[in-house]
Structure formats: C-alpha cells, structure tokens
Design a protein around this motif. Structure first.
Motif, PDB file in Angstrom:
ATOM      1  N   GLU A  62     -11.610   6.498  -7.535  1.00  0.00           N
ATOM      2  CA  GLU A  62     -10.621   5.771  -6.487  1.00  0.00           C
ATOM      3  C   GLU A  62     -11.249   5.296  -5.209  1.00  0.00           C
ATOM      4  O   GLU A  62     -10.906   4.201  -4.901  1.00  0.00           O
ATOM      5  CB  GLU A  62      -9.635   6.877  -6.171  1.00  0.00           C
ATOM      6  CG  GLU A  62      -8.461   6.921  -7.328  1.00  0.00           C
ATOM      7  CD  GLU A  62      -7.132   7.618  -6.519  1.00  0.00           C
ATOM      8  OE1 GLU A  62      -5.966   7.054  -6.586  1.00  0.00           O
ATOM      9  OE2 GLU A  62      -7.206   8.772  -6.444  1.00  0.00           O
ATOM     10  N   ASP A  82     -10.674   2.162   4.836  1.00  0.00           N
ATOM     11  CA  ASP A  82      -9.161   2.203   5.318  1.00  0.00           C
ATOM     12  C   ASP A  82      -9.021   3.102   6.536  1.00  0.00           C
ATOM     13  O   ASP A  82     -10.075   3.769   6.986  1.00  0.00           O
ATOM     14  CB  ASP A  82      -8.247   2.848   4.133  1.00  0.00           C
ATOM     15  CG  ASP A  82      -6.635   2.179   4.273  1.00  0.00           C
ATOM     16  OD1 ASP A  82      -6.116   2.447   5.073  1.00  0.00           O
ATOM     17  OD2 ASP A  82      -6.476   1.563   3.258  1.00  0.00           O
ATOM     18  N   GLN A 119     -10.804  -3.166  -0.946  1.00  0.00           N
ATOM     19  CA  GLN A 119      -9.959  -3.089  -0.009  1.00  0.00           C
ATOM     20  C   GLN A 119     -10.623  -2.900   1.418  1.00  0.00           C
ATOM     21  O   GLN A 119     -10.193  -2.972   2.402  1.00  0.00           O
ATOM     22  CB  GLN A 119      -8.709  -2.117  -0.028  1.00  0.00           C
ATOM     23  CG  GLN A 119      -7.943  -1.825  -1.230  1.00  0.00           C
ATOM     24  CD  GLN A 119      -7.052  -3.322  -1.428  1.00  0.00           C
ATOM     25  OE1 GLN A 119      -6.477  -3.870  -0.438  1.00  0.00           O
ATOM     26  NE2 GLN A 119      -6.690  -3.749  -2.566  1.00  0.00           N
ATOM     27  N   LYS A 140       0.885  -1.254  -0.048  1.00  0.00           N
ATOM     28  CA  LYS A 140      -0.016   0.114  -0.202  1.00  0.00           C
ATOM     29  C   LYS A 140       0.834   1.254  -0.122  1.00  0.00           C
ATOM     30  O   LYS A 140       0.481   2.112  -0.795  1.00  0.00           O
ATOM     31  CB  LYS A 140      -0.972   0.016   1.192  1.00  0.00           C
ATOM     32  CG  LYS A 140      -2.059   1.042   1.112  1.00  0.00           C
ATOM     33  CD  LYS A 140      -3.153   1.030   2.192  1.00  0.00           C
ATOM     34  CE  LYS A 140      -2.582   1.288   3.530  1.00  0.00           C
ATOM     35  NZ  LYS A 140      -3.635   1.584   4.649  1.00  0.00           N
ATOM     36  N   GLY A 158     -13.074   7.219   1.845  1.00  0.00           N
ATOM     37  CA  GLY A 158     -12.387   5.797   1.817  1.00  0.00           C
ATOM     38  C   GLY A 158     -12.068   5.402   3.088  1.00  0.00           C
ATOM     39  O   GLY A 158     -11.620   4.325   3.405  1.00  0.00           O
ATOM     40  N   LYS A 159     -12.075   6.527   4.157  1.00  0.00           N
ATOM     41  CA  LYS A 159     -11.761   5.996   5.441  1.00  0.00           C
ATOM     42  C   LYS A 159     -13.034   6.224   6.265  1.00  0.00           C
ATOM     43  O   LYS A 159     -12.878   6.364   7.553  1.00  0.00           O
ATOM     44  CB  LYS A 159     -10.816   6.857   6.210  1.00  0.00           C
ATOM     45  CG  LYS A 159     -10.879   8.388   6.124  1.00  0.00           C
ATOM     46  CD  LYS A 159      -9.460   9.226   6.376  1.00  0.00           C
ATOM     47  CE  LYS A 159      -9.557  10.782   6.880  1.00  0.00           C
ATOM     48  NZ  LYS A 159     -10.422  10.962   7.694  1.00  0.00           N
ATOM     49  N   TRP A 219      -5.475   8.983  -3.824  1.00  0.00           N
ATOM     50  CA  TRP A 219      -4.043   9.249  -3.900  1.00  0.00           C
ATOM     51  C   TRP A 219      -3.757   9.991  -5.212  1.00  0.00           C
ATOM     52  O   TRP A 219      -3.151  10.920  -5.452  1.00  0.00           O
ATOM     53  CB  TRP A 219      -3.412   7.878  -4.191  1.00  0.00           C
ATOM     54  CG  TRP A 219      -3.394   7.312  -2.624  1.00  0.00           C
ATOM     55  CD1 TRP A 219      -3.570   7.865  -1.221  1.00  0.00           C
ATOM     56  CD2 TRP A 219      -3.375   5.976  -2.220  1.00  0.00           C
ATOM     57  NE1 TRP A 219      -3.599   6.841  -0.372  1.00  0.00           N
ATOM     58  CE2 TRP A 219      -3.295   5.780  -0.903  1.00  0.00           C
ATOM     59  CE3 TRP A 219      -3.173   4.741  -3.150  1.00  0.00           C
ATOM     60  CZ2 TRP A 219      -3.448   4.615  -0.395  1.00  0.00           C
ATOM     61  CZ3 TRP A 219      -3.419   3.569  -2.803  1.00  0.00           C
ATOM     62  CH2 TRP A 219      -3.490   3.201  -1.264  1.00  0.00           C
ATOM     63  N   ILE A 244      -7.685   7.920   0.709  1.00  0.00           N
ATOM     64  CA  ILE A 244      -7.007   7.110  -0.297  1.00  0.00           C
ATOM     65  C   ILE A 244      -7.039   7.456  -1.674  1.00  0.00           C
ATOM     66  O   ILE A 244      -7.039   6.951  -2.584  1.00  0.00           O
ATOM     67  CB  ILE A 244      -7.617   5.534  -0.306  1.00  0.00           C
ATOM     68  CG1 ILE A 244      -9.296   5.746  -0.011  1.00  0.00           C
ATOM     69  CG2 ILE A 244      -7.112   5.006   1.202  1.00  0.00           C
ATOM     70  CD1 ILE A 244      -9.971   5.882  -1.439  1.00  0.00           C
ATOM     71  N   GLU A 301      -6.814   5.803   6.439  1.00  0.00           N
ATOM     72  CA  GLU A 301      -6.493   7.006   5.979  1.00  0.00           C
ATOM     73  C   GLU A 301      -7.036   7.219   4.685  1.00  0.00           C
ATOM     74  O   GLU A 301      -7.720   6.285   4.002  1.00  0.00           O
ATOM     75  CB  GLU A 301      -4.892   6.985   5.981  1.00  0.00           C
ATOM     76  CG  GLU A 301      -4.475   5.934   4.951  1.00  0.00           C
ATOM     77  CD  GLU A 301      -2.870   6.145   4.644  1.00  0.00           C
ATOM     78  OE1 GLU A 301      -2.292   5.896   3.568  1.00  0.00           O
ATOM     79  OE2 GLU A 301      -2.235   6.540   5.788  1.00  0.00           O
ATOM     80  N   HIS A 316     -11.443   1.454  -4.365  1.00  0.00           N
ATOM     81  CA  HIS A 316     -10.658   1.062  -2.967  1.00  0.00           C
ATOM     82  C   HIS A 316     -11.829   0.333  -1.961  1.00  0.00           C
ATOM     83  O   HIS A 316     -11.506  -0.578  -1.386  1.00  0.00           O
ATOM     84  CB  HIS A 316     -10.002   2.302  -2.281  1.00  0.00           C
ATOM     85  CG  HIS A 316      -9.061   1.871  -1.199  1.00  0.00           C
ATOM     86  ND1 HIS A 316      -7.862   1.868  -1.536  1.00  0.00           N
ATOM     87  CD2 HIS A 316      -9.353   1.280  -0.113  1.00  0.00           C
ATOM     88  CE1 HIS A 316      -7.139   1.643  -0.384  1.00  0.00           C
ATOM     89  NE2 HIS A 316      -8.096   1.494   0.502  1.00  0.00           N
ATOM     90  N   LYS A 366       0.857   3.845  -3.062  1.00  0.00           N
ATOM     91  CA  LYS A 366       0.382   5.249  -2.755  1.00  0.00           C
ATOM     92  C   LYS A 366       1.517   6.162  -3.363  1.00  0.00           C
ATOM     93  O   LYS A 366       1.219   7.286  -3.992  1.00  0.00           O
ATOM     94  CB  LYS A 366       0.301   5.445  -1.268  1.00  0.00           C
ATOM     95  CG  LYS A 366      -0.084   6.707  -0.937  1.00  0.00           C
ATOM     96  CD  LYS A 366      -0.044   7.133   0.446  1.00  0.00           C
ATOM     97  CE  LYS A 366      -0.304   8.345   0.991  1.00  0.00           C
ATOM     98  NZ  LYS A 366      -0.400   8.527   2.545  1.00  0.00           N
TER      99      LYS A 366
END
Length: 599
Positions: A122, A133, A130, A49, A166-167, A139, A137, A135, A126, A53
């Motif tokens: 994104e 998350d 995934q 990751k 994403g978080k 990116w 994401i 944090e 994600h 990133k």
C-alpha cells in the motif's frame, strides 16, 4: 500450536488440474499487487480519498476477521497470546506485508499490541500514485489488524498507525488496543467499519453529483443574469445588491480600505464589518460571523476584494455562485479601470498642454477645460506627489481619484499632480497634511513625498507653480528619504531661488561643509551655537544687539563667536564669511521647517 509453526506449505492446498487454491478449505486466489494497486488508485480517483479509505478499511477488516475465524477453528492454540501472534504470521504468509511484532500485553479484557509493518504494498502504491500524504495510508493493513484481533480476542479492538512511510515517516509502526482502553482520538476510524455497501457509496456520490449539477445550472443562470445587468450598463452597486439577495448574505467590494460597493443584509452586519476592518486582523471568524474574501484580479493586477459575510460558511452552491459573480465583477471593474485610465491619459494630455502653455486659442482652451470641469480663470495651487515604490503609484492615483473626485488629478513626468482651487481650500498646508495622512492610512506600505507650488492666479503661472511643486517634491525626497514628507512653497519661499538654480545635492553638501560641525556640536552638547550664529547674522554682526537679544554679556557672546569660528573654520568678521554662514543657516532652517511639518 504456536504462531511460528504456521508454514505456507502446510496451509495451502493447490489443485493443479482445476486451478483451485484453498486455505483451510476456503478458496483463495492469487492476485498481483500491481492489480491491487490499480484497484486502490481507481477507488481513490472515483470515490474520493475519504470514501476509498473507508471501503479499503472495511475490506481489510473482513479479510482479517475471516483469517481469525479460520485460525481459531482450525488449530488448538497453546495460549491466547499465540493465537494473537498468529495473525501477523498469517498476514506475512499472504504476501501483503511483513509484520514484526514489538510489544504484546494481555491483561484480562485489555489488549495492547504494537509492531512494525515492512514491505507494505500500500505504501509503495500510494507514494507512486498520490505522493506523500498528510496522514497514515496503510488502510487495508489497519482494517486487517482490527478485524483479526477483534475476532480472536473476543473484544472490539481498534488499530492505527503511529508512524507511516506514506506520510513521510521512516517506517510504518502500528498500535492496536481494545476499544474500551483506547483514547478518543483513535476511535474516530470506527465509523469506517460500519456496514456500507459500494452501491450505497456510489448512490451517495450520484446524489452529490446530481446536486452539483443543479448548483452549476443555478450558478450559470445567476451569471447570465449578472451579465445582462452589466450589458445594460447597470451600476456595480445594483449587481452587488443582486448577488447579496440571491445568497441572502452581506456583500462588500473594497480596495485599499475604500469600499467600492456593498449590500448589507442587516445593520448588525454593517457594524460588525466596520469593526472587522478597524481591527486590522485578517480572520475568517469575527463576532460570530464568517468573513470569506476573494481577490478580484485581471492580468495579475489587483482590482479589489469581494468579502461575503454570513452566519455560516459558504456551501457548495454559494461557492459556485460567488465564482460566477467574480467573473462578472472582474470584467466590470477592469472595464471601469480602462475607462478611468483613458480619462487619466486625456487629463494628462490636456493639463500637459495647459502647463506648458501650448494651448494658444482661448476658445479651444475653454472648450477642453469644460470637458474636465476645470475653470481656468480661478486661482489654483498645484501639488506634485512622488510615490515609492513606483509600482504603487497606480494605487495612490486610484485612491486620490476616488477620494478627491471633485479635483483634477492626473500624472505628468512621473509625478501625480493635483490642481486644488484656492476658493475651496484656502489653507494649502493643512490640506496637504490631510492628503498625506489619508494616503498613509489607506496604503501604509508606501512612502509619499509631495510639494505645492506658489498660487497660480493665471494660466501662465500654472507652469511656474508646477515646476516649484516638482522641485520641492524632489528636495523633500532627497532630504528625508526614510519617511513620507511634504512642503509648501510658502514655507520654503526663501529657498526656492536656490532650488531653481542649484542641484539639491550640492545645497545639502554646502550646508553640511559650512555649519555641519556646529549642528553636530549642538546635538551632542545640547548647545545653542547655531541659534547664536543666526541671531548674530540677523543683526548684521552688531554685538550689542545680539547680546541683548540672547541675554548674554559681550564677553560671553565673544566666546561663543570664537567657538563658532573655530568649529566652522570661517571668519565672521569678513563679508564673505558672513554670507556663507547666512546661506548655510537658511538652508538648515528650511530643512528644519520641513522636518516639523505634521506628517
């Protein structure tokens, strides 16, 4: 020109014959977001990751920087603010994300820009691949904003996500500032924009994999060496010493505060370990040393704990060696446990026959006794121990077996039984106190109830002593269920005749119904009616002797006796009444003796 005048049809040049698409004379390509998502996922799975990133942020930065260069050269802008706002418009037209600017402030060489990112491909990719998350994401979006603003503003700008779906946030919200005016915590991502090719990333990963392979090979050699030591029937201390020598660290294997095996690199490590244990605080850093602990388990049964002590945290090589060593320690300690359990079972069978007088052949008795080092001709005390919760009985048995290895310790009928020779421990009361205290120190989450029977100076009396011990154990548990207690036959000998022939619950009920009111009265009024009753009964109802012993007048004594009869409802002038009170006070004061025994 203004930012809102950017229109896709005016920017693109599509040649249907050649299939070439140009934007500001630079060739472009239509790529599906699904394909970008697959690339993104593969990068994360391949590079990890953090590296993925960095790669995607650099990619986004390059895209944004090129877009800024094209827009700045292609058009004449009404103001720097319009050129800055053209970036979000361009990003939206490219189909990557919907950008809605919020705040834009430009003062000299200072820029502050915020806005919302919506429909980010994104985030969707994600979360699907995934999950949520820890944090932000987005990116490539962060990189694009940083690259674009740096190019068009002429000063280094860093963008970050204050909120990100994403978080787990409800929306994506970005903030961009000139580096000179940014907080330190938001500058950490600048390291990702340093030039680093994919080849260099892969080379670094190759080096890491190569080192990992070397560490795996070394750890496998260590495991083979330790396995050989185990198969050669080497002591666990020798294996512990070998592991400590290989790592150059101190190693301790303990269980329930009892150290099974240890290797200390230096005396200072030993001192620090002792202080760490006494502190009772579970921490990985103590007195500038790192303590890293690993459970040793088999079939969900805790066999112990391996603690590694050193000046630094364990690195990858050391972690692999420890994991290999744990496998050997687990096998060795499980093997030792099975041997110990087998020995416990053999002892239980032997002493079960001994206590129940089923061994009638003296030669067989002496032969079997010799196996366990038991001397049947010596006088012994038998101690019965009950443990709550029952699941902890094995832990207590293991502790006692290790702590009192010179004694016969086994289980029978749900009790832990200890045979204590009189010659080595003449004062059984003090001995029981020390045993109980040591158990509670090592296992503070258990309750322990114990009783010791009368001294057995012959084999035949061992059964009587065992039964006395178990009855006392049950009586203590019934009477004081809230805390650990013990009692010896000597202290409660007058009660044993009742315990042997009566239900303990019935005894407690009888005492409570007979003199319970007196006990409550004395407790509430700090009175001494119970002492008066006991003294009166001890003097066979003689008023003068009782008054003299209590330093009372006859009139004062009569008043107390009348009060006792009123509260208890018993006529003390009758033999039956005095007998009931005599029995009830015996029970009461026996319980008081047990309550005053040192825990």
């Amino acid at each position: 020109m203004k930012a809102n005048e950017l229109l896709l049809q005016n920017l693109l040049d599509v040649n249907p014959r050649t299939g070439i698409i140009k934007l500001h004379d630079k060739r472009m390509a239509l790529i599906s977001v699904e394909a970008l998502g697959i690339l993104r996922t593969d990068l994360i799975n391949t590079l990890g990751k953090d590296r993925a990133k960095g790669f995607l942020m650099r990619y986004g930065w390059a895209c944004g920087n090129k877009a800024g260069e094209s827009l700045r050269e292609e058009y004449e802008w009404k103001s720097i603010k319009e050129l800055v706002l053209a970036g979000p418009s361009m990003h939206t037209l490219e189909g990557i994300v919907t950008v809605e600017p919020d705040i834009l402030e430009i003062e000299g060489d200072k820029l502050y820009f915020t806005g919302h990112w919506k429909n980010s491909f994104e985030v969707g990719n994600h979360i699907d691949e995934q999950g949520i998350d820890r944090e932000a994401i987005c990116w490539t979006l962060i990189g694009y904003a940083s690259g674009y603003l740096t190019k068009v503003f002429g000063k280094e700008v860093v963008a970050y996500e204050k909120y990100c779906r994403g978080k787990g946030d409800s929306a994506c919200y970005f903030v961009a500032k000139t580096v000179a005016h940014s907080e330190e915590e938001h500058l950490k991502d600048l390291r990702y924009y340093k030039a680093e090719s994919l080849q260099s990333v892969l080379e670094d990963m190759y080096m890491e994999i190569e080192q990992l392979n070397k560490d795996i090979v070394e750890s496998e050699k260590v495991q083979n060496e330790l396995t050989e030591l185990f198969l050669e029937d080497k002591d666990i201390n020798e294996i512990t010493t070998r592991v400590g020598s290989i790592l150059g660290r101190s190693i301790v294997i303990d269980h329930l505060t009892e150290v099974y095996s240890s290797y200390f690199k230096c005396a200072e490590d030993r001192k620090t370990y002792d202080k760490w244990i006494k502190s009772g605080v579970v921490t990985k850093r103590y007195d500038d040393l790192f303590f890293e602990s690993f459970s040793i388990k088999s079939h969900k049964v805790s066999l112990g704990r391996l603690t590694v002590i050193g000046d630094e945290k364990l690195d990858q090589r050391e972690q692999l060696i420890i994991n290999r060593a744990l496998m050997v320690f687990t096998i060795q300690m499980y093997h030792q446990r099975k041997i110990t359990e087998s020995l416990w079972q053999r002892r239980e069978d032997f002493f079960g026959e001994l206590i129940e007088n089923r061994i009638v052949d003296d030669a067989l008795l002496n032969r079997q006794a010799a196996i366990f080092g038991f001397k049947p001709g010596e006088p012994n005390w038998l101690i019965a121990i009950n443990v709550l919760p029952k699941e902890k009985r094995g832990d207590v048995l293991g502790f006692l077996t290790k702590k009192y290895s010179c004694l016969d310790v086994f289980t029978k009928d749900g009790y832990i039984v200890m045979i204590v020779p009189k010659n080595s421990n003449p004062n059984i009361e003090d001995y029981m106190s020390s045993i109980l205290e040591e158990i509670l120190v090592s296992l503070p989450d258990v309750k322990v109830y114990s009783g010791s029977g009368q001294l057995a100076d012959t084999i035949q009396k061992m059964r009587i002593s065992y039964l006395d011990a178990t009855r006392l154990c049950d009586f203590v548990q019934l009477t004081y269920p809230m805390g650990s207690r013990h009692a010896a036959f000597k202290e409660l000998e007058p009660m044993m005749m009742f315990l042997k022939g009566s239900d303990p619950q019935e005894l407690i009920r009888f005492y409570s119904e007979t003199i319970g009111e007196l006990v409550e009265y004395d407790c509430e009024n700090q009175g001494n009616l119970l002492i008066t009753l006991k003294t009166y009964l001890d003097n066979n109802g003689n008023l003068q002797q009782t008054a003299d012993e209590l330093h009372l007048s006859i009139a004062g004594l009569r008043y107390r006796i009348e009060r006792i009869e009123s509260l208890s409802g018993i006529d003390l002038k009758t033999g039956a009444g005095r007998f009931e009170c005599q029995l009830a006070t015996k029970i009461y004061f026996a319980l008081q003796v047990m309550s005053n025994i040192k825990k």
